[in-house]
Write a protein that holds these residues in place. Sequence first.
Motif, PDB file in Angstrom:
ATOM      1  N   GLY A  19      39.476 -12.331 -60.883  1.00  0.00           N
ATOM      2  CA  GLY A  19      38.527 -11.480 -60.486  1.00  0.00           C
ATOM      3  C   GLY A  19      37.559 -10.819 -61.436  1.00  0.00           C
ATOM      4  O   GLY A  19      37.743 -10.771 -62.231  1.00  0.00           O
ATOM      5  N   GLY A  20      36.457 -10.378 -61.828  1.00  0.00           N
ATOM      6  CA  GLY A  20      35.517  -9.463 -62.434  1.00  0.00           C
ATOM      7  C   GLY A  20      34.212 -10.122 -62.812  1.00  0.00           C
ATOM      8  O   GLY A  20      34.210 -11.137 -63.414  1.00  0.00           O
ATOM      9  N   LEU A 223      39.505 -13.394 -50.131  1.00  0.00           N
ATOM     10  CA  LEU A 223      38.252 -13.936 -50.661  1.00  0.00           C
ATOM     11  C   LEU A 223      37.276 -12.827 -51.041  1.00  0.00           C
ATOM     12  O   LEU A 223      36.531 -12.958 -52.011  1.00  0.00           O
ATOM     13  CB  LEU A 223      37.595 -14.873 -49.646  1.00  0.00           C
ATOM     14  N   LEU A 224      37.268 -11.746 -50.281  1.00  0.00           N
ATOM     15  CA  LEU A 224      36.355 -10.654 -50.576  1.00  0.00           C
ATOM     16  C   LEU A 224      36.664 -10.031 -51.927  1.00  0.00           C
ATOM     17  O   LEU A 224      35.753  -9.621 -52.660  1.00  0.00           O
ATOM     18  CB  LEU A 224      36.434  -9.577 -49.483  1.00  0.00           C
ATOM     19  N   ASP A 225      37.933  -9.952 -52.270  1.00  0.00           N
ATOM     20  CA  ASP A 225      38.337  -9.311 -53.522  1.00  0.00           C
ATOM     21  C   ASP A 225      38.301 -10.254 -54.717  1.00  0.00           C
ATOM     22  O   ASP A 225      38.408  -9.807 -55.857  1.00  0.00           O
ATOM     23  CB  ASP A 225      39.751  -8.734 -53.376  1.00  0.00           C
ATOM     24  N   GLU A 233      38.594 -23.841 -57.395  1.00  0.00           N
ATOM     25  CA  GLU A 233      37.435 -24.711 -57.231  1.00  0.00           C
ATOM     26  C   GLU A 233      37.150 -25.084 -55.774  1.00  0.00           C
ATOM     27  O   GLU A 233      36.009 -25.414 -55.425  1.00  0.00           O
ATOM     28  CB  GLU A 233      37.629 -25.991 -58.039  1.00  0.00           C
ATOM     29  N   HIS A 234      38.155 -25.068 -54.925  1.00  0.00           N
ATOM     30  CA  HIS A 234      37.959 -25.499 -53.549  1.00  0.00           C
ATOM     31  C   HIS A 234      37.258 -24.461 -52.689  1.00  0.00           C
ATOM     32  O   HIS A 234      36.741 -24.799 -51.617  1.00  0.00           O
ATOM     33  CB  HIS A 234      39.293 -25.889 -52.912  1.00  0.00           C
ATOM     34  N   TRP A 235      37.259 -23.192 -53.109  1.00  0.00           N
ATOM     35  CA  TRP A 235      36.506 -22.192 -52.353  1.00  0.00           C
ATOM     36  C   TRP A 235      35.548 -21.390 -53.233  1.00  0.00           C
ATOM     37  O   TRP A 235      34.913 -20.455 -52.789  1.00  0.00           O
ATOM     38  CB  TRP A 235      37.433 -21.256 -51.564  1.00  0.00           C
ATOM     39  N   MET A 236      35.411 -21.780 -54.481  1.00  0.00           N
ATOM     40  CA  MET A 236      34.377 -21.194 -55.327  1.00  0.00           C
ATOM     41  C   MET A 236      33.008 -21.609 -54.783  1.00  0.00           C
ATOM     42  O   MET A 236      32.811 -22.760 -54.384  1.00  0.00           O
ATOM     43  CB  MET A 236      34.518 -21.692 -56.771  1.00  0.00           C
ATOM     44  N   ARG A 305      30.363 -10.249 -42.372  1.00  0.00           N
ATOM     45  CA  ARG A 305      29.200  -9.659 -43.043  1.00  0.00           C
ATOM     46  C   ARG A 305      29.484  -9.380 -44.515  1.00  0.00           C
ATOM     47  O   ARG A 305      28.591  -9.466 -45.357  1.00  0.00           O
ATOM     48  CB  ARG A 305      28.780  -8.361 -42.331  1.00  0.00           C
ATOM     49  N   GLU A 306      30.716  -9.042 -44.846  1.00  0.00           N
ATOM     50  CA  GLU A 306      31.084  -8.788 -46.240  1.00  0.00           C
ATOM     51  C   GLU A 306      31.288 -10.081 -47.011  1.00  0.00           C
ATOM     52  O   GLU A 306      31.098 -10.132 -48.224  1.00  0.00           O
ATOM     53  CB  GLU A 306      32.369  -7.942 -46.297  1.00  0.00           C
TER      54      GLU A 306
END
Length: 332
Positions: A19-20, A223-225, A233-236, A305-306
Amino acid sequence: MLPRRPDCGGTRTGGASRGGGSVVNFRTAGTDSGSGRRGSAVLPSVLTFLVIVASGGLLLMIEKGMLSGVETPAPRGDGQRPGEKKLGPAGVDVDSQVLRDIRNRTIRTVCSQKNMPHSVWDLSPLQRKTLLQHVLVLNGALESVDVSIKMDHRNDLQFLSSLKPEEIRHRLKHYFKFMFVREPMERLLSAYRNKFGEIESYQKKYGVEIVTRYRKGPSSRYLLDEDAERMNEHWMPVYNLCQPCAVSYDFIGSYERLEDDSEFVLRRVGAPAAVRFPERQTWYKPVTAETLHYYLCGLPQKLLRELLPKYILDFSLFAYALPNTTAQHCRH
């Protein structure tokens, strides 16, 4: 050159996909806090610009005939069946040509902004590492296509990350470079169904992590966090995975036109006539429009929406419409 995963045109986009850091923060790791703040401050204005360009601006370009030399597709009321190609002069698929032109113009416009990277060396160390680890180089390793092997992606393929800087520069300058994209939400759903529904190693690694992290809260926030630059890589987002501003791709294909676009790439790179994109396995269960509609309409709209801003660059750059999940649409 061939990105490794389906979304990036790999052997298994885009590219497919911890994360960051900002999605469009292209500062290197050693920048001071003031630089970091300036990079992050760019985000709202860039996203606003992208949405304007990709929606109203490009539609206006089509209406005013600004896509020079490209015929605007006729409405489907002309007797053309859904999915049927509309061919122009010399047998050119007009719909596909218009879409490619929109994507190319959008990418050129967005990537020309001074805050966007203009080469792989403008990327932060993390961004550059991610990119180079997912772009592979075709080097003619197999003498024949009439072989049946299970390829080891780590040992049997050559990635840009294994080359020296001067070798990387040479290939980025002189090789034919391409990537493949896919509708962002469809790609996410496909990754979820495949990785968490069928592959035990993903269930153990990420499933345990999600349960541990969200034991007292909704796991739907995973995913939001997640930081887009550290995702699997599969959801980047494909933008982060393939960096179309840092790499000047010669061709951007799409999953929706996988057969035709892959055929174009194979002929363009001079592949033998016998080489064809492999047929789908009989066990493969594609994500249909109906399936995607069902899942998206079942999501809490606040969550959607987020989530969308994380993938706004993929929607905007590659000319995908934002999903319609209005109550009226979801009733059908």
